[in-house]
Structure formats: structure tokens, C-alpha cells
Design a protein around this motif. Structure first.
Motif, short mmCIF file in Angstrom:
data_model
loop_
_atom_site.label_atom_id
_atom_site.label_comp_id
_atom_site.label_asym_id
_atom_site.label_seq_id
_atom_site.Cartn_x
_atom_site.Cartn_y
_atom_site.Cartn_z
N VAL A 152 17.89 17.01 -16.03
CA VAL A 152 17.75 16.78 -17.48
C VAL A 152 16.55 15.86 -17.71
O VAL A 152 16.56 14.68 -17.32
N PRO A 153 15.46 16.40 -18.33
CA PRO A 153 14.29 15.54 -18.57
C PRO A 153 14.57 14.50 -19.65
O PRO A 153 15.23 14.81 -20.65
N VAL A 154 14.11 13.29 -19.44
CA VAL A 154 14.32 12.24 -20.45
C VAL A 154 13.01 11.54 -20.85
O VAL A 154 12.99 10.82 -21.85
N LEU A 155 11.95 11.75 -20.08
CA LEU A 155 10.70 11.05 -20.40
C LEU A 155 9.94 11.79 -21.50
O LEU A 155 9.83 13.03 -21.45
N ILE A 181 0.85 -1.20 0.00
CA ILE A 181 0.00 0.00 0.00
C ILE A 181 0.88 1.25 0.00
O ILE A 181 0.70 2.18 -0.79
N VAL A 182 1.88 1.24 0.90
CA VAL A 182 2.76 2.42 1.03
C VAL A 182 3.52 2.66 -0.29
O VAL A 182 3.57 3.79 -0.79
N LEU A 183 4.07 1.59 -0.88
CA LEU A 183 4.83 1.76 -2.12
C LEU A 183 3.94 2.28 -3.25
O LEU A 183 4.34 3.15 -4.01
N ASN A 184 2.71 1.75 -3.33
CA ASN A 184 1.80 2.22 -4.38
C ASN A 184 1.45 3.69 -4.19
O ASN A 184 1.37 4.44 -5.17
N ILE A 185 1.27 4.08 -2.92
CA ILE A 185 0.93 5.49 -2.68
C ILE A 185 2.13 6.39 -3.04
O ILE A 185 1.97 7.43 -3.66
N ILE A 186 3.32 5.93 -2.66
CA ILE A 186 4.51 6.71 -3.01
C ILE A 186 4.63 6.81 -4.54
O ILE A 186 4.89 7.89 -5.09
N ALA A 187 4.39 5.68 -5.24
CA ALA A 187 4.48 5.70 -6.70
C ALA A 187 3.43 6.64 -7.29
O ALA A 187 3.74 7.42 -8.21
N LEU A 188 2.22 6.59 -6.74
CA LEU A 188 1.16 7.50 -7.22
C LEU A 188 1.59 8.95 -7.07
O LEU A 188 1.44 9.76 -7.98
N PHE A 189 2.15 9.24 -5.90
CA PHE A 189 2.60 10.60 -5.62
C PHE A 189 3.73 11.00 -6.57
O PHE A 189 3.73 12.08 -7.16
N LEU A 190 4.67 10.09 -6.72
CA LEU A 190 5.86 10.37 -7.53
C LEU A 190 5.49 10.67 -8.98
O LEU A 190 5.94 11.66 -9.56
N PHE A 191 4.62 9.84 -9.56
CA PHE A 191 4.33 10.01 -10.98
C PHE A 191 3.26 11.06 -11.26
O PHE A 191 3.22 11.61 -12.34
N ASN A 192 2.38 11.30 -10.27
CA ASN A 192 1.32 12.26 -10.52
C ASN A 192 1.66 13.67 -10.07
O ASN A 192 1.14 14.63 -10.61
N LEU A 225 5.14 14.62 -8.85
CA LEU A 225 6.52 14.98 -9.17
C LEU A 225 6.95 14.47 -10.55
O LEU A 225 8.13 14.42 -10.87
N GLY A 226 5.94 14.08 -11.39
CA GLY A 226 6.24 13.49 -12.70
C GLY A 226 7.17 14.36 -13.54
O GLY A 226 8.08 13.86 -14.20
N ASN A 227 6.95 15.68 -13.49
CA ASN A 227 7.78 16.56 -14.32
C ASN A 227 9.19 16.74 -13.77
O ASN A 227 10.02 17.39 -14.39
N ARG A 228 9.44 16.16 -12.60
CA ARG A 228 10.79 16.25 -12.03
C ARG A 228 11.54 14.92 -12.18
O ARG A 228 12.62 14.74 -11.61
#
Lengths: 114, 336
Positions: free
Chosen positions: B214-217, B184-195, B197-200
Motif C-alpha cells: 500500500v503506497p503512502v508517500l 558510508i554503507v548506510l548512506n549508500i543503502i539509503a541512496l539505493f533504497l530511495f532512488n 526502490l522508492g516506488n516500493r
């Protein structure tokens, strides 16, 4: 008289079950909230509205009571009365209650003898 | 006097659900007026303010009266609250540690003045507050959905049979709360990270005492974000559900298999679709800006293109294995 909070909470618990039967027994004839409180009070059972009305709603939602607002009284009043289901159940509840009283008398009597 | 009754009834109503309000307000008013009339008869004079005040005080505080009519309403009720707190605490600590590390990196630049450090500190605090609040919001939303969709937990007496109780073995009796909580914790962190901080997300290159981002995505990657976010959110709901039940059941195993299948399909689409990494002119300029030659940049791009595909291949394999395990356990070993 009842200073002890534990005693008070146990008495409250004992009363809770009894109130259902007391209220149902009063509602063989239709009554509105205040008249019901008065009737019970005259017979020595004090019940506050915060206990009575939620109880009436619960019994109504269980299909044991019916209620209707009457607007021809001096002020609008909601009248409650036993439903046919409630009428069927009341004698059985009274019977259960009598058995409980007899049982408890026996148990308490036994305690006294020991 | 009637004004006091009006105000009292309105105040009780304010604490009641909309659906019940009109009826209960009317009922309380009727009872108050009946009581007042009776008292006035006993007192031998028309009702006055003192009489109304005494009556209302006897009735009790409006909130208390309202509470006696309406059952308590929860966003996260007593059943789920311990799990809610068990997830909230470690994640907020992880967010705090993450922000602290980011703060440490930011202030490690040489030549920073005290006001600049102060500003970075304030920005870090603001980031922590934003992240923690957002996590709290997502978690509350997930638990509120669980709270309102989970059946009351009443078991029908006729439905259970002692002979069907699970055998008592340490592995079979209960799930591991730690692994589910970690999920649960990892999924929430991933949600936060990609939604959030996605642009970082990208490369961070330390050069000349400064961290360069340096953006690569590519923009294609961000088209997938809502899809894998939805899968992660559903996984959070599933894990919370299993955590509450205390064991995996056939339905939860099959749901897990379904989610793994969705993840597998998404990974395959990402693997075979347009590239999710790209070197834009801005990326190129940024990379050259930190002293990398064109050749190095080209090699780096090739490495990225291969690396993300390798990762996705592993994801596909992992998802396929997990899905098979789920189906096997659901159909042949439901207790494991």
C-alpha cells in the motif's frame, strides 16, 4: 650471466640513476633517439627504447632537455639537446657522480680489507 | 614490411592516452625505421619481413611499449583500493541478505507451484544482480572522483613542525574506521533504497496469506529525493576523505557541519511544507481491500501525518546537535 632475479632487479635499480647522467652527458650535442642509442651502445652502455624515450620525456618535462622535430632529414626525426638549465646542471651532476664513485670505492675497498 | 610497422605503431597507439598518441607514434615509427635501415646496411640487403619481425620482437609487445610511455591510469588507485573493497564487501552481503529475506517472504505464500518458486528465485537473482551492480557503479564513481580530486599526498618538508604533531591519546590519534565505514554503507543503502526502490516504499500488509503493498508517500516526497540524495552522496565523499586522511581536520569538521546544516534546512522545509504522506483513492481502495474500514484508514492516515513529523522533528534536533558538535570540535577542539 645474470640469472638471479634479485641480482637483476638491483642492477636495474643501480643503472636507473646512472642512465640519467649518461644520457644528459651525450646530449651536449643534439641527437635523435636512434643515434643516441647507438652512441651509448658504442661506449658499452646498452639501453632499450622503452627505457630511453620515457627518460627523455621526463627530462624534457623537467626543463633539462629541449626537443624539436626535423623534417629535412631522410625521415622525420626528433632531435634532443640539453636546455640552458640542463647545461647548468650537468657539471654539478658530474661532480656529484665523481664524489659518489670515490665514496663507493672507499666503502667497497674497506669491505675488501675486512 | 611497412604494413607490419604500421600495424605495430597503431597497436602501441591504441594503448596510449589520446593526448600523447600522435607524438609517441611518430617517435616510435622514426626509431623503428632508423633501426631497420641500420640493420639492412649491416646485413647488406634491403629490409625483409624476417628482419622487421625480429626488430619488432626486440622492441617488445605493443602494450608493454605503451605502458613504458604512459603512467598507469586508475579509476580506483592503490591508495583508495583497500577502503573501496572494505566498503564493497559488507554492502554486497547486506544486499544479498535483503534479497534473501524478500525471497523468503515471497515464497512463504501457500499454494505456490514449483515453476512459480523458480520464477521468484530468478527475479530475486536478477534483483540482486541489479542492486549489486548499481551499488558497485555508485561506489566506483565516488572513489573515481576522490582518486582524481585528491592531491598527490606529497608533504612539503618546510610545512611540518614536530612541535605541532597531535598528542598521542587513543581518542585523538585516529578516527574510527568502523563508524565511518558504517556511515558510508548506510548512506549508500539509503541512496539505493530511495532512488531505486522508492516506488516500493510504503505499507506491507499480510492478509489472506498474501503480502499487500500500500503506497503512502505523496509525490511531494519524491521532489525531495534528489536533494537528500545529494547530501548523502556528499557525506560519502566526506567520510571517504576522512577515512583516507586518518583523522578529522578543521576543514572536514566544518564541511560536516555544512552538510548537517543542509540536512537541517531540508528537514525543516519538509516539516513545514506540504505533507509527504497521502492517502490516495488507490491507497484507500488497497486498504479497504485488505479489510480495513474507513475509520481505521482515517486513524492510520492521522498516525502517519503525525509520525513523519515527529521523525522530522527528531532529525532537525539531531542535525542541530551534530552541527554544533562539529563546529565546537572544528574551532575549539580540532584534535577530538
Amino acid at each position: 650471466m645474470k640469472q638471479n632475479p634479485i641480482l637483476e632487479s638491483i642492477v636495474l635499480e643501480l643503472r636507473r640513476g646512472m642512465l640519467v647522467l649518461a644520457v644528459m652527458a651525450q646530449l651536449e650535442q643534439e641527437q635523435y633517439g636512434y643515434s643516441l642509442i647507438k652512441h651509448l651502445s658504442e661506449r658499452g652502455l646498452e639501453i632499450d627504447q622503452g627505457t630511453l624515450y620515457p627518460l627523455l620525456r621526463r627530462l624534457e618535462s623537467q626543463g633539462l632537455l629541449e626537443s624539436a622535430w626535423r623534417l629535412d632529414d631522410p625521415r622525420p626525426r626528433r632531435y634532443y639537446v640539453l636546455s640552458s638549465e640542463g647545461r647548468k646542471l650537468l657539471p654539478q651532476l658530474k661532480e656529484e657522480w665523481n664524489q659518489m664513485v670515490t665514496l663507493m670505492e672507499k666503502i667497497l675497498e674497506k669491505e675488501k680489507d675486512q | 614490411m611497412n604494413d607490419l610497422i604500421d600495424r605495430y605503431v597503431a597497436e602501441v597507439g591504441r594503448h596510449l592516452p589520446d593526448k600523447l598518441r600522435p607524438d609517441i607514434e611518430r617517435e616510435i615509427r622514426s626509431l623503428l625505421e632508423d633501426s631497420l635501415e641500420d640493420r639492412s646496411k649491416v646485413a647488406g640487403h634491403p629490409p625483409d619481413e624476417a628482419m622487421v619481425v625480429t626488430l619488432l620482437k626486440e622492441f617488445g609487445a605493443p602494450q608493454k611499449v605503451a605502458r613504458s610511455y604512459a603512467p598507469p591510469r586508475y579509476l580506483v588507485g592503490p591508495t583508495f583500493f583497500p577502503t573501496f573493497v572494505a566498503i564493497l564487501k559488507p554492502v554486497v552481503i547486506v544486499i544479498g541478505v535483503g534479497i534473501l529475506i524478500s525471497f523468503g517472504i515471497s515464497v512463504s505464500r501457500p499454494g505456490l507451484t514449483l515453476p512459480e518458486i523458480g520464477l521468484i528465485l530468478l527475479q530475486s537473482l536478477a534483483s540482486f544482480w541489479q542492486a549489486a551492480l548499481m551499488f558497485f557503479g555508485i561506489l566506483t564513481l565516488v572513489f573515481a572522483i576522490l582518486e582524481h580530486t585528491t592531491p598527490g599526498g606529497e608533504i612539503k618538508e618546510a610545512d611540518w613542525d614536530p612541535r605541532k604533531l597531535k598528542p598521542v591519546t587513543p581518542e585523538a590519534t585516529r578516527v574510527s574506521p568502523a563508524s565511518l565505514l558504517t556511515g558510508i554503507v548506510l548512506n549508500i543503502i539509503a541512496l539505493f533504497l530511495f532512488n531505486v526502490l522508492g516506488n516500493r516504499l510504503g505499507l506491507y500488509i499480510y492478509d489472506g496469506g498474501v503480502w499487500h503493498f500500500v503506497p503512502v508517500l505523496s509525490h511531494v516526497f519524491f521532489l525531495y529525493v534528489p536533494w537528500f540524495s545529494a547530501i548523502w552522496a556528499l557525506e560519502i565523499v566526506l567520510y571517504s576523505w576522512v577515512l583516507r586522511d586518518g583523522s578529522w581536520q578543521m576543514t572536514s569538521r566544518l564541511t560536516s557541519a555544512g552538510l548537517n546544516l543542509l540536512g537541517l534546512i531540508l528537514a525543516l522545509v519538509m516539516l513545514t511544507g506540504p505533507s509527504i504522506v497521502e492517502v490516495t483513492p488507490q491507497t484507500l481502495a488497497a486498504l479497504q481491500g485488505v479489510g480495513l474500514t474507513d475509520d481505521v484508514v482515517k486513524v492510520l492516515e492521522t498516525v502517519f501525518q503525525i509520525a513523519y513529523r515527529v521523525v522530522l522533528v527528531f532529525v532537525v534536533i539531531g542535525k542541530a546537535v551534530e552541527m554544533s558538535k562539529d563546529i565546537y570540535r572544528a574551532l575549539w577542539k580540532p584534535e577530538a
